[in-house]
Design a protein around this motif. Structure first.
Motif, PDB file in Angstrom:
ATOM      1  N   TYR A 236       0.817  -1.213   0.000  1.00 17.65           N
ATOM      2  CA  TYR A 236       0.000   0.000   0.000  1.00 17.65           C
ATOM      3  C   TYR A 236       0.852   1.265   0.000  1.00 17.65           C
ATOM      4  O   TYR A 236       0.602   2.197  -0.770  1.00 17.65           O
ATOM      5  N   HIS A 237       1.863   1.307   0.856  1.00 14.98           N
ATOM      6  CA  HIS A 237       2.629   2.536   1.037  1.00 14.98           C
ATOM      7  C   HIS A 237       3.845   2.648   0.118  1.00 14.98           C
ATOM      8  O   HIS A 237       4.353   3.757  -0.093  1.00 14.98           O
ATOM      9  N   ALA A 238       4.327   1.527  -0.397  1.00 17.21           N
ATOM     10  CA  ALA A 238       5.515   1.565  -1.252  1.00 17.21           C
ATOM     11  C   ALA A 238       5.308   0.732  -2.509  1.00 17.21           C
ATOM     12  O   ALA A 238       6.040  -0.229  -2.769  1.00 17.21           O
ATOM     13  N   PRO A 239       4.297   1.073  -3.310  1.00 17.01           N
ATOM     14  CA  PRO A 239       4.057   0.315  -4.549  1.00 17.01           C
ATOM     15  C   PRO A 239       5.247   0.437  -5.498  1.00 17.01           C
ATOM     16  O   PRO A 239       5.794   1.516  -5.687  1.00 17.01           O
ATOM     17  N   GLU A 240       5.651  -0.684  -6.090  1.00 15.55           N
ATOM     18  CA  GLU A 240       6.846  -0.702  -6.919  1.00 15.55           C
ATOM     19  C   GLU A 240       6.571  -0.362  -8.382  1.00 15.55           C
ATOM     20  O   GLU A 240       7.500  -0.066  -9.136  1.00 15.55           O
ATOM     21  N   THR A 241       5.317  -0.439  -8.805  1.00 16.68           N
ATOM     22  CA  THR A 241       4.966  -0.118 -10.190  1.00 16.68           C
ATOM     23  C   THR A 241       3.733   0.766 -10.214  1.00 16.68           C
ATOM     24  O   THR A 241       2.979   0.850  -9.235  1.00 16.68           O
ATOM     25  N   VAL A 248      -4.075  -0.848  -5.913  1.00 19.29           N
ATOM     26  CA  VAL A 248      -4.206  -1.075  -4.471  1.00 19.29           C
ATOM     27  C   VAL A 248      -4.476   0.253  -3.782  1.00 19.29           C
ATOM     28  O   VAL A 248      -3.617   1.128  -3.720  1.00 19.29           O
ATOM     29  N   GLY A 249      -5.673   0.418  -3.265  1.00 21.15           N
ATOM     30  CA  GLY A 249      -6.018   1.667  -2.600  1.00 21.15           C
ATOM     31  C   GLY A 249      -6.452   2.735  -3.590  1.00 21.15           C
ATOM     32  O   GLY A 249      -6.290   2.607  -4.802  1.00 21.15           O
ATOM     33  N   ASP A 250      -6.976   3.807  -3.035  1.00 22.23           N
ATOM     34  CA  ASP A 250      -7.401   4.948  -3.845  1.00 22.23           C
ATOM     35  C   ASP A 250      -6.221   5.891  -4.023  1.00 22.23           C
ATOM     36  O   ASP A 250      -5.372   6.026  -3.129  1.00 22.23           O
ATOM     37  N   ALA A 251      -6.139   6.538  -5.178  1.00 20.03           N
ATOM     38  CA  ALA A 251      -5.031   7.462  -5.420  1.00 20.03           C
ATOM     39  C   ALA A 251      -5.427   8.504  -6.450  1.00 20.03           C
ATOM     40  O   ALA A 251      -6.163   8.218  -7.402  1.00 20.03           O
ATOM     41  N   ARG A 290       8.167  12.189 -19.391  1.00 22.81           N
ATOM     42  CA  ARG A 290       6.760  12.191 -18.994  1.00 22.81           C
ATOM     43  C   ARG A 290       6.600  11.278 -17.786  1.00 22.81           C
ATOM     44  O   ARG A 290       7.248  10.239 -17.666  1.00 22.81           O
ATOM     45  N   ALA A 291       5.743  11.673 -16.852  1.00 21.38           N
ATOM     46  CA  ALA A 291       5.609  10.933 -15.607  1.00 21.38           C
ATOM     47  C   ALA A 291       4.146  10.831 -15.197  1.00 21.38           C
ATOM     48  O   ALA A 291       3.294  11.615 -15.632  1.00 21.38           O
ATOM     49  N   GLN A 292       3.890   9.829 -14.359  1.00 15.78           N
ATOM     50  CA  GLN A 292       2.580   9.669 -13.724  1.00 15.78           C
ATOM     51  C   GLN A 292       2.802   9.727 -12.218  1.00 15.78           C
ATOM     52  O   GLN A 292       3.580   8.943 -11.655  1.00 15.78           O
ATOM     53  N   VAL A 293       2.133  10.649 -11.559  1.00 11.30           N
ATOM     54  CA  VAL A 293       2.262  10.834 -10.110  1.00 11.30           C
ATOM     55  C   VAL A 293       1.026  10.255  -9.438  1.00 11.30           C
ATOM     56  O   VAL A 293      -0.105  10.502  -9.872  1.00 11.30           O
ATOM     57  N   PHE A 294       1.251   9.476  -8.370  1.00  8.25           N
ATOM     58  CA  PHE A 294       0.166   8.900  -7.577  1.00  8.25           C
ATOM     59  C   PHE A 294       0.240   9.477  -6.162  1.00  8.25           C
ATOM     60  O   PHE A 294       1.297   9.433  -5.529  1.00  8.25           O
ATOM     61  N   LEU A 295      -0.887   9.984  -5.681  1.00  5.36           N
ATOM     62  CA  LEU A 295      -0.942  10.638  -4.372  1.00  5.36           C
ATOM     63  C   LEU A 295      -2.202  10.191  -3.647  1.00  5.36           C
ATOM     64  O   LEU A 295      -3.323  10.392  -4.139  1.00  5.36           O
ATOM     65  N   ARG A 296      -2.021   9.560  -2.479  1.00  2.00           N
ATOM     66  CA  ARG A 296      -3.165   9.075  -1.714  1.00  2.00           C
ATOM     67  C   ARG A 296      -4.016  10.240  -1.203  1.00  2.00           C
ATOM     68  O   ARG A 296      -3.478  11.272  -0.776  1.00  2.00           O
ATOM     69  N   PRO A 297      -5.348  10.092  -1.187  1.00  7.13           N
ATOM     70  CA  PRO A 297      -6.205  11.156  -0.661  1.00  7.13           C
ATOM     71  C   PRO A 297      -5.891  11.514   0.785  1.00  7.13           C
ATOM     72  O   PRO A 297      -5.988  12.682   1.177  1.00  7.13           O
ATOM     73  N   GLU A 298      -5.502  10.527   1.593  1.00  9.91           N
ATOM     74  CA  GLU A 298      -5.212  10.807   3.005  1.00  9.91           C
ATOM     75  C   GLU A 298      -3.869  11.497   3.196  1.00  9.91           C
ATOM     76  O   GLU A 298      -3.563  11.970   4.301  1.00  9.91           O
ATOM     77  N   ALA A 299      -3.035  11.553   2.131  1.00  9.86           N
ATOM     78  CA  ALA A 299      -1.733  12.222   2.236  1.00  9.86           C
ATOM     79  C   ALA A 299      -1.852  13.733   2.081  1.00  9.86           C
ATOM     80  O   ALA A 299      -0.919  14.476   2.393  1.00  9.86           O
ATOM     81  N   ILE A 300      -2.992  14.203   1.614  1.00 11.62           N
ATOM     82  CA  ILE A 300      -3.196  15.631   1.381  1.00 11.62           C
ATOM     83  C   ILE A 300      -3.904  16.241   2.592  1.00 11.62           C
ATOM     84  O   ILE A 300      -4.890  15.678   3.087  1.00 11.62           O
ATOM     85  N   GLU A 301      -3.392  17.349   3.065  1.00 13.01           N
ATOM     86  CA  GLU A 301      -4.027  18.035   4.187  1.00 13.01           C
ATOM     87  C   GLU A 301      -4.432  19.444   3.782  1.00 13.01           C
ATOM     88  O   GLU A 301      -3.901  20.007   2.818  1.00 13.01           O
ATOM     89  N   LEU A 302      -5.376  19.977   4.515  1.00 13.35           N
ATOM     90  CA  LEU A 302      -5.760  21.374   4.334  1.00 13.35           C
ATOM     91  C   LEU A 302      -5.008  22.212   5.360  1.00 13.35           C
ATOM     92  O   LEU A 302      -4.824  21.794   6.500  1.00 13.35           O
ATOM     93  N   ASP A 333      -5.634  26.148  -8.836  1.00 16.07           N
ATOM     94  CA  ASP A 333      -5.652  27.264  -9.781  1.00 16.07           C
ATOM     95  C   ASP A 333      -5.310  26.849 -11.207  1.00 16.07           C
ATOM     96  O   ASP A 333      -5.684  27.532 -12.170  1.00 16.07           O
ATOM     97  N   SER A 334      -4.585  25.729 -11.359  1.00 15.69           N
ATOM     98  CA  SER A 334      -4.219  25.273 -12.699  1.00 15.69           C
ATOM     99  C   SER A 334      -5.267  24.344 -13.300  1.00 15.69           C
ATOM    100  O   SER A 334      -5.127  23.908 -14.446  1.00 15.69           O
ATOM    101  N   GLY A 335      -6.291  24.025 -12.525  1.00 15.60           N
ATOM    102  CA  GLY A 335      -7.354  23.164 -13.034  1.00 15.60           C
ATOM    103  C   GLY A 335      -7.207  21.708 -12.665  1.00 15.60           C
ATOM    104  O   GLY A 335      -8.075  20.894 -13.011  1.00 15.60           O
ATOM    105  N   ASP A 336      -6.127  21.330 -11.960  1.00 15.13           N
ATOM    106  CA  ASP A 336      -5.954  19.944 -11.530  1.00 15.13           C
ATOM    107  C   ASP A 336      -6.947  19.613 -10.429  1.00 15.13           C
ATOM    108  O   ASP A 336      -7.165  20.405  -9.502  1.00 15.13           O
ATOM    109  N   LEU A 337      -7.544  18.424 -10.503  1.00 20.25           N
ATOM    110  CA  LEU A 337      -8.498  17.957  -9.509  1.00 20.25           C
ATOM    111  C   LEU A 337      -7.811  17.007  -8.538  1.00 20.25           C
ATOM    112  O   LEU A 337      -7.052  16.125  -8.950  1.00 20.25           O
ATOM    113  N   LEU A 338      -8.079  17.167  -7.246  1.00 17.42           N
ATOM    114  CA  LEU A 338      -7.523  16.299  -6.218  1.00 17.42           C
ATOM    115  C   LEU A 338      -8.629  15.832  -5.285  1.00 17.42           C
ATOM    116  O   LEU A 338      -9.463  16.627  -4.844  1.00 17.42           O
ATOM    117  N   LYS A 339      -8.620  14.537  -4.989  1.00 23.17           N
ATOM    118  CA  LYS A 339      -9.538  13.977  -4.004  1.00 23.17           C
ATOM    119  C   LYS A 339      -8.819  13.943  -2.658  1.00 23.17           C
ATOM    120  O   LYS A 339      -7.662  13.523  -2.568  1.00 23.17           O
TER     121      LYS A 339
END
Length: 374
Positions: A236-241, A248-251, A290-302, A333-339
């Motif tokens: 869950y926390h250290a996915p290799e691919t 695995v999990g929401d991202a 080019r890259a794909q970034v994965f960020l868990r919803p619980e990793a983001i704080e207000l 501000d750039s239009g990116d959506l985050l859960k």
């Protein structure tokens, strides 16, 4: 091919119950299982997790003996099972729909395999009562199958397997037919039963929550191969691919391009134009990739200040109540959506659509992969 050794909490790896070496299964030109190698220690709960069609059921059926591998070896307790028929293997199997006999009472269902083996009636009765007590169903051997609940039927199916004292118990999505509340209860109960019998469980599922809750180790399978194998925490926390990170999990999945590399820190610009800094293994990406970034919803704080990195001004676009938490979506501000997974307590508990907020996350909390992996 890598050879994976599973290491769960306090599990010995010196005497594995199950060893698969370069196990392969072809159906004409289609390769369902592609040179899979792994071993499972005695007494562990090992889950094979993957989407429909990834090869997990075929792999389980080869272990059970219902299908023969095209190549490779499969050993149980050190003995090769190649060419050994299912009824001669030290395994039992729990199917998704349980396959209990409706015309037999509980005791006859549990003792069916013993009768097939020619065990004396008095011994069958003794062992049936003993195993029913161990699964929490004492004194019910004379009851009919239609007189018990769904959860009790699950325990009867397990008892029918465990009375044969298998070295390995195979479980083919046995919770799939249950309603949500019973399925949540049975996740915990299955793990308790596995520990009580101290028998090796090999469990296949497409449900990540089942695998995360019950397993000592998880193999994430995709297109006939294991993408990663490890503890639930590591998967869950250290996915290799990128596949594991997304499955695995929401991202949150953010498409971006690398603009700078400073040691193990990357600066990326999302397709929406926002800048982000990520900590990643050295030499994995270069400027311009080019890259794909994965960020868990619980990793983001207000937050309330602009201090730190990866801070963005955003607007709340949706708020979904989810019991103890809310799932909110924001647009920066750039239009990116985050859960974002937001607790129901605290200063941000009463957000509404249209509210302005500041979001923040740490560089080490995101995972980054080359875009061609996705």
């Amino acid at each position: 091919m890598p050879f994976f050794t599973l290491r769960g909490p306090e599990l010995s790896v010196s005497h594995p119950d199950l060893v698969c070496s370069d196990l392969t299964k072809d159906f004409d030109a289609f390769r369902a299982v592609d040179r899979v190698s792994f071993e499972v220690p005695q007494g562990s709960f090992f889950s094979i997790l993957g989407p429909s069609g990834c090869g997990k059921t075929t792999l389980l059926r080869m272990i059970a003996g219902f299908q023969s591998p095209t190549s490779g070896d499969l050993r149980i307790k050190g003995k090769s099972m190649i060419g050994v028929p299912p009824n001669k293997r030290p395994v039992s199997m729990v199917f998704q729909h349980l396959a209990l006999f409706p015309t037999m009472n509980i005791g006859d269902n549990v003792g069916f395999g013993l009768r097939q083996r020619g065990v004396a009636k008095s011994e069958i009765n003794r062992r049936v009562e003993q195993v029913l007590e161990r699964v929490g169903l004492p004194g019910v051997s004379q009851r009919r199958i239609d007189q018990i609940s769904g959860g009790q039927k699950q325990r009867v199916a397990i008892a029918r397997c465990m009375v044969l004292e298998p070295d390995v118990l195979l479980l083919d999505e046995p919770l799939g037919a249950l309603d949500l509340k019973l399925r949540e209860h049975m996740k915990v109960e299955l793990k308790v039963l596995q520990a009580a019998f101290n028998t090796t469980f090999v469990y296949i599922t497409h449900d990540q929550s089942e695998a995360l809750v019950m397993s000592d180790n998880i193999a994430v399978m995709n297109n006939g191969k294991f993408e990663q194998i490890g503890s639930p925490h590591d998967v869950y926390h250290a996915p290799e691919t990128a596949f594991v990170a997304g499955f695995v999990g929401d991202a949150n999945k953010i498409k971006a391009k690398v603009s700078a590399v400073n040691g193990t820190f990357l600066t990326l610009i999302s397709d929406g134009g926002s800048e982000m800094k990520i900590e990643a293994p050295a030499n994995t990406l270069r400027i311009g990739d080019r890259a794909q970034v994965f960020l868990r919803p619980e990793a983001i704080e207000l937050c309330t200040t602009q201090d730190g990195v990866n801070v963005s001004q955003a607007e709340v676009t949706s708020v979904l109540f989810n019991g103890a938490n809310s799932s909110i979506t924001v647009k920066d501000d750039s239009g990116d959506l985050l859960k974002i997974a937001l607790p129901q307590t605290g200063s941000f508990a009463n957000l509404r659509i249209g509210d302005s907020v500041l979001t923040r996350w740490l560089p080490q909390q995101a995972r980054c992969y080359r875009a061609e992996e996705t």
